[in-house]
Design a protein around this motif. Structure first.
Motif, PDB file in Angstrom:
ATOM      1  N   VAL A   1      11.649  -3.856   7.048  1.00  0.00           N
ATOM      2  CA  VAL A   1      12.428  -4.027   5.828  1.00  0.00           C
ATOM      3  C   VAL A   1      11.512  -4.526   4.713  1.00  0.00           C
ATOM      4  N   VAL A   2      11.609  -3.894   3.547  1.00  0.00           N
ATOM      5  CA  VAL A   2      10.719  -4.188   2.422  1.00  0.00           C
ATOM      6  C   VAL A   2      11.513  -4.222   1.121  1.00  0.00           C
ATOM      7  N   SER A   3      10.870  -4.700   0.085  1.00  0.00           N
ATOM      8  CA  SER A   3      11.497  -4.750  -1.233  1.00  0.00           C
ATOM      9  C   SER A   3      11.889  -3.358  -1.704  1.00  0.00           C
ATOM     10  N   ARG A   4      13.056  -3.266  -2.284  1.00  0.00           N
ATOM     11  CA  ARG A   4      13.518  -1.974  -2.801  1.00  0.00           C
ATOM     12  C   ARG A   4      12.828  -1.616  -4.105  1.00  0.00           C
ATOM     13  N   THR A   5      12.182  -2.604  -4.752  1.00  0.00           N
ATOM     14  CA  THR A   5      11.559  -2.335  -6.045  1.00  0.00           C
ATOM     15  C   THR A   5      10.043  -2.532  -6.047  1.00  0.00           C
ATOM     16  N   ARG A   6       9.511  -3.314  -5.087  1.00  0.00           N
ATOM     17  CA  ARG A   6       8.074  -3.594  -5.120  1.00  0.00           C
ATOM     18  C   ARG A   6       7.502  -3.799  -3.713  1.00  0.00           C
ATOM     19  N   ALA A   7       7.713  -2.839  -2.856  1.00  0.00           N
ATOM     20  CA  ALA A   7       7.111  -2.914  -1.518  1.00  0.00           C
ATOM     21  C   ALA A   7       5.602  -2.983  -1.671  1.00  0.00           C
ATOM     22  N   SER A   8       4.966  -3.934  -1.007  1.00  0.00           N
ATOM     23  CA  SER A   8       3.531  -4.133  -1.171  1.00  0.00           C
ATOM     24  C   SER A   8       2.741  -3.014  -0.507  1.00  0.00           C
ATOM     25  N   GLN A   9       1.521  -2.829  -0.995  1.00  0.00           N
ATOM     26  CA  GLN A   9       0.648  -1.822  -0.389  1.00  0.00           C
ATOM     27  C   GLN A   9       0.342  -2.188   1.054  1.00  0.00           C
ATOM     28  N   LEU A  10       0.238  -3.501   1.343  1.00  0.00           N
ATOM     29  CA  LEU A  10      -0.026  -3.917   2.717  1.00  0.00           C
ATOM     30  C   LEU A  10       1.097  -3.464   3.641  1.00  0.00           C
ATOM     31  N   ALA A  11       2.340  -3.659   3.220  1.00  0.00           N
ATOM     32  CA  ALA A  11       3.469  -3.237   4.051  1.00  0.00           C
ATOM     33  C   ALA A  11       3.420  -1.732   4.298  1.00  0.00           C
ATOM     34  N   LYS A  12       3.081  -0.981   3.267  1.00  0.00           N
ATOM     35  CA  LYS A  12       2.990   0.470   3.417  1.00  0.00           C
ATOM     36  C   LYS A  12       1.854   0.848   4.369  1.00  0.00           C
ATOM     37  N   ASP A  13       0.726   0.149   4.251  1.00  0.00           N
ATOM     38  CA  ASP A  13      -0.416   0.456   5.115  1.00  0.00           C
ATOM     39  C   ASP A  13      -0.124   0.106   6.568  1.00  0.00           C
ATOM     40  N   VAL A  14       0.515  -1.044   6.797  1.00  0.00           N
ATOM     41  CA  VAL A  14       0.859  -1.446   8.159  1.00  0.00           C
ATOM     42  C   VAL A  14       1.886  -0.483   8.748  1.00  0.00           C
ATOM     43  N   ALA A  15       2.851  -0.090   7.936  1.00  0.00           N
ATOM     44  CA  ALA A  15       3.851   0.873   8.406  1.00  0.00           C
ATOM     45  C   ALA A  15       3.187   2.186   8.809  1.00  0.00           C
ATOM     46  N   ALA A  16       2.200   2.612   8.026  1.00  0.00           N
ATOM     47  CA  ALA A  16       1.503   3.861   8.350  1.00  0.00           C
ATOM     48  C   ALA A  16       0.732   3.728   9.663  1.00  0.00           C
ATOM     49  N   LEU A  17       0.087   2.571   9.865  1.00  0.00           N
ATOM     50  CA  LEU A  17      -0.671   2.354  11.101  1.00  0.00           C
ATOM     51  C   LEU A  17       0.228   2.373  12.329  1.00  0.00           C
ATOM     52  N   LEU A  18       1.425   1.817  12.188  1.00  0.00           N
ATOM     53  CA  LEU A  18       2.333   1.688  13.323  1.00  0.00           C
ATOM     54  C   LEU A  18       3.390   2.782  13.353  1.00  0.00           C
ATOM     55  N   GLN A  19       3.306   3.708  12.392  1.00  0.00           N
ATOM     56  CA  GLN A  19       4.306   4.774  12.268  1.00  0.00           C
ATOM     57  C   GLN A  19       5.716   4.177  12.209  1.00  0.00           C
ATOM     58  N   ALA A  20       5.830   3.097  11.444  1.00  0.00           N
ATOM     59  CA  ALA A  20       7.104   2.414  11.282  1.00  0.00           C
ATOM     60  C   ALA A  20       7.886   2.990  10.104  1.00  0.00           C
ATOM     61  N   ASP A  21       9.178   2.895  10.172  1.00  0.00           N
ATOM     62  CA  ASP A  21      10.040   3.318   9.071  1.00  0.00           C
ATOM     63  C   ASP A  21      10.194   2.164   8.084  1.00  0.00           C
ATOM     64  N   LEU A  22      10.064   2.453   6.796  1.00  0.00           N
ATOM     65  CA  LEU A  22      10.304   1.458   5.759  1.00  0.00           C
ATOM     66  C   LEU A  22      11.772   1.484   5.363  1.00  0.00           C
ATOM     67  N   VAL A  23      12.391   0.297   5.312  1.00  0.00           N
ATOM     68  CA  VAL A  23      13.811   0.185   4.977  1.00  0.00           C
ATOM     69  C   VAL A  23      13.931  -0.680   3.725  1.00  0.00           C
ATOM     70  N   PRO A  24      14.244  -0.098   2.561  1.00  0.00           N
ATOM     71  CA  PRO A  24      14.351  -0.900   1.340  1.00  0.00           C
ATOM     72  C   PRO A  24      15.594  -1.778   1.342  1.00  0.00           C
ATOM     73  N   CYS A  25      15.442  -2.974   0.774  1.00  0.00           N
ATOM     74  CA  CYS A  25      16.557  -3.924   0.718  1.00  0.00           C
ATOM     75  C   CYS A  25      16.311  -4.860  -0.460  1.00  0.00           C
ATOM     76  N   GLY A  26      17.347  -5.563  -0.876  1.00  0.00           N
ATOM     77  CA  GLY A  26      17.261  -6.415  -2.055  1.00  0.00           C
ATOM     78  C   GLY A  26      16.629  -7.768  -1.811  1.00  0.00           C
TER      79      GLY A  26
END
Length: 271
Positions: free
Chosen positions: A162-187
Motif C-alpha cells: 500500500v502506497v500514497s495515492r498521490t506521491r508513491a516514493s521511487q523506493l516503494a516502486k523499486d522495491v515493488a519491482a524487485l519483489l513483483q509486488a502489486d502497488l495499492v494506492p490509498c489516502g
C-alpha cells in the motif's frame, strides 16, 4: 527488561474513545457539505480543539503534540506525551465519497519517569476510520480478525504494497519491482497502515518523509497487533523527538520483514 510504564487500561480506552468521538464529529461536519477547502480547514480545527479540550480534562498533567497545535518543547522532558493527528488525510476528507482518512490518538511514555534523558516508546494508540465505521486500537488489537499471522503469506498471490495515492516514493516502486509486488494506492497514513493491520495488504512502505503524528497511532496499533515496524534500514522508529520529522517507515507481517529489508537494501544499493 523494559522499565515499568505508567500506562493503565484507561489510557487504551481513552485513546480509543477520543479517536472514535473525534471521528463522529468529523462525520457530522462532513455531512454539512460546503466548499471543500473550508471543509478541510474546519475539520482540522474542530477535531484538534475537541481532542485538546478532552485531553486537558482527562489527562491534565500530560503533554500533547498535535499536528494542528503549537509544538510546546516542554514535551521533551515530560514523562507522558499524547501524539495526535486530528485529521489524517485532509485531502481525502474534502473529497466526497472517500473513506481513506483517519483520526490518530497515541500515547508515548518515557522508559524511566525520573530520567529526562531516558528513551521512551508508544504505549497506547487508536486509529479511527470514521467513514468506514472502524476504530483500530491497542484496546482491541488482539481481537482483530486473522490475516496478519506469519502463516498468511503472499505465496498464492503477489505481495500487496500500500502506497500514497498521490506521491508513491521511487523506493516503494523499486522495491515493488524487485519483489513483483502489486502497488495499492490509498489516502492517509492511518488508512494505509490499517489495511496492513487488517490483513488486506502485506506492506506499508513510505520513504517520502512525514511527521510523528502521521504514524504514532498507526505504529502503536500495528505493534500491538504483532506486526513488524521499523525504519527502512531496520532500526527502531523513535517518537517525541526534538524535530518531529520522520523520514521513512516500514510496516509489514513479521514473516516477510527480512525479505522487505533485503529488497530495500538492494534498491538503495546499501548491501
Amino acid at each position: 527488561m523494559r522499565s515499568p510504564r505508567l500506562t493503565t487500561a484507561d489510557d487504551h480506552a481513552l485513546a480509543h474513545d477520543l479517536a472514535e468521538r473525534a471521528g463522529r464529529l468529523l462525520l457530522d461536519l462532513r455531512a454539512q457539505g460546503g466548499d471543500p477547502a473550508a471543509l478541510k480547514d474546519a475539520g482540522d480545527r474542530s477535531s484538534h480543539e475537541f481532542l485538546m479540550a478532552e485531553l486537558a480534562k482527562a489527562r491534565p498533567e500530560d503533554a500533547v503534540l498535535s499536528e494542528e497545535g503549537i509544538d510546546n518543547k516542554a514535551r521533551l522532558t515530560a514523562d507522558r506525551v499524547w501524539i495526535v493527528d486530528p485529521l489524517d488525510g485532509t485531502r481525502e476528507f474534502g473529497e466526497p465519497g472517500r473513506t481513506d482518512w483517519a483520526v490518530h490518538v497515541a500515547l508515548w511514555e518515557r522508559a524511566a519517569p525520573a530520567d529526562a534523558d531516558a528513551a521512551g516508546e508508544l504505549t497506547a494508540g487508536a486509529v479511527a476510520l470514521p467513514a468506514q465505521g472502524i476504530t483500530l486500537s491497542t484496546l482491541n488489537a488482539a481481537e482483530r480478525p486473522g490475516g496478519i499471522s506469519p502463516s498468511t503469506s503472499g505465496a498464492q498471490r503477489p505481495l500487496r504494497m500500500v502506497v500514497s495515492r498521490t506521491r508513491a516514493s521511487q523506493l516503494a516502486k523499486d522495491v515493488a519491482a524487485l519483489l513483483q509486488a502489486d502497488l495499492v494506492p490509498c489516502g492517509s497514513a492511518g488508512a494505509k497502515a490499517a489495511t496492513v493491520i487488517q490483513g488486506d495488504n502485506d506492506v506499508y512502505l513510505h520513504s517520502g518523509g512525514f511527521y510523528e503524528w502521521d504514524t504514532a497511532a498507526p505504529v502503536a496499533v500495528a505493534r500491538a497487533a504483532g506486526l513488524h515496524v521499523s525504519r527502512i534500514d531496520g532500526s527502531d522508529v523513535a517518537y517525541n523527538q526534538d524535530n518531529p520529522y520522520l523520514p521513512d517507515i516500514l510496516v509489514c507481517r513479521p514473516a516477510i520483514a527480512g525479505l522487505l529489508l533485503n529488497a530495500i537494501r538492494e534498491a538503495t544499493h546499501a548491501i
